[in-house]
Design a protein around this motif. Sequence first.
Motif, short mmCIF file in Angstrom:
data_model
loop_
_atom_site.label_atom_id
_atom_site.label_comp_id
_atom_site.label_asym_id
_atom_site.label_seq_id
_atom_site.Cartn_x
_atom_site.Cartn_y
_atom_site.Cartn_z
N HIS A 299 37.14 37.80 41.06
CA HIS A 299 37.29 39.26 41.14
C HIS A 299 36.56 39.94 39.99
N VAL A 300 36.75 39.42 38.78
CA VAL A 300 36.09 39.98 37.60
C VAL A 300 34.57 39.87 37.72
N ALA A 301 34.09 38.72 38.18
CA ALA A 301 32.65 38.53 38.33
C ALA A 301 32.06 39.48 39.36
N LYS A 302 32.78 39.71 40.43
CA LYS A 302 32.31 40.65 41.46
C LYS A 302 32.21 42.06 40.89
N SER A 331 30.25 45.17 32.66
CA SER A 331 31.14 44.15 32.11
C SER A 331 32.53 44.33 32.71
N ALA A 332 33.21 43.21 32.92
CA ALA A 332 34.57 43.24 33.45
C ALA A 332 35.36 42.11 32.82
N ALA A 333 36.67 42.32 32.77
CA ALA A 333 37.53 41.33 32.11
C ALA A 333 38.94 41.40 32.67
N HIS A 334 39.68 40.33 32.45
CA HIS A 334 41.11 40.37 32.75
C HIS A 334 41.87 39.68 31.63
N ILE A 387 43.19 44.10 34.79
CA ILE A 387 41.76 43.89 35.04
C ILE A 387 41.04 45.20 34.75
N VAL A 388 39.96 45.12 33.97
CA VAL A 388 39.18 46.31 33.63
C VAL A 388 37.71 46.06 33.93
N ALA A 389 36.96 47.14 34.13
CA ALA A 389 35.51 47.07 34.31
C ALA A 389 34.90 48.32 33.69
#
Length: 419
Positions: A299-302, A331-334, A387-389
């Motif tokens: 999900h983060v990679a998408k 950039s995204a992260a969880h 989860i953030v982006a």
Amino acid sequence: MSAESYLLIIGSGPREYREELFRSLSGRRLWLFTDRTPTWQLDYIAGHTVIPQLNAARVSAKVAFLSEAASRLTASAAVEGVLTFEEMFLSAASQLADELGLPSLSYGAAENCRDKQRTRELLTAAGIRQPSFRFARSAEEASAIGAEFGYPVVVKPRGLAGSMGVNLVHSAADIEEGFRIATSAARIGAQRHGGGALIEQYLEGPEIAVDSVVVDGRLEPLYIVRKRFGPKPFFEESGQTVNADDPLLLDAELMAMIQAAFTALGLRNAMTHTEVKLTAAGPVIVEVNGRLAGDFVPHVAKLATGLDGAILAAQVACGEPVDTARRVRRSAAHQIAYADRGGRFNYISLPDAGSHPYLVASGTLLAPGATVTLPPDGYMARCGYVIVAAPSADECDASLAAAVRDMSVDITPSRDATL
């Protein structure tokens, strides 16, 4: 696609981590082999077969049950690909795909990845940088190996996933307990690669993962996963970050090492999640997983790259052209909120979306009243997530930190809980 053709999915995993993958694949006709009657999966699948014995410990038993169910399915429909997101089904799914003449990781390559001792032996024989390692069948053997390597050492089960039972041992006084933790986790996880534990030299440096697609043995890196871990001595991953423009994607030495590893392990067609330590002497492979990454990584990679791991995995499994064009660059992260004590889970407070413009999702991972157990006694300590982006790595890091500050876990401690 023919109305009577299916992509066969073996197992599904927890809804919190897997529903997004099934949603991505809902444009295909999916048939699910599962050990229990589907619930949430019904929104995404065209049909299913319940195989109560699917969790059998032996691969041969799994394959026998899967082959029987597949024979019934293929009597009236075509199977275009076989796919699993679950580590425990990787070898059996690969063998079933082999039997059906479909693209696969191959049973042998799956076993080369799943059996950590075999992975180490094959990669070392190929001259690929590895930690020093030995397999111990008893605490006494573990103690002798620890003395030979020098402390600290990493002690891990031979064939589990998710860092279950992996622990860092700092001294000879603790090696017996470290060995017990690893072998106890193996029993919890129904390990089938024999008793004992792998003892490895501990290497300093950050850990990353390189997620990639492999078609006909050729590596194509997709994105870099920067990892965060919970408190030592355990190695439970607490969060990951993906930056679409991570400079390590252009690191020729790193990619050449991973390609050589895939060749040594015999990987042919798969999504892969390769864990690497970045040491002062260069990158060193920790593990090679012949499947899509777990947790919220897909999900983060998408969110960060636009690459949909579920769709890519399906394209590989069905022998279709693989589309790896990046449509997003951010950039995204969880981050996972872990309990700091055992007891009864009451609730977790989550950040307010209105106060966090880059917050994509948040949620709870335990039901009120659930029993929380911390390693080494159990692995039920994940309480919630965020989860953030964001457009940039700095904004992503700041947003994640702010969201985490607004999370708090309420637990009624058990009588013998240890802080």
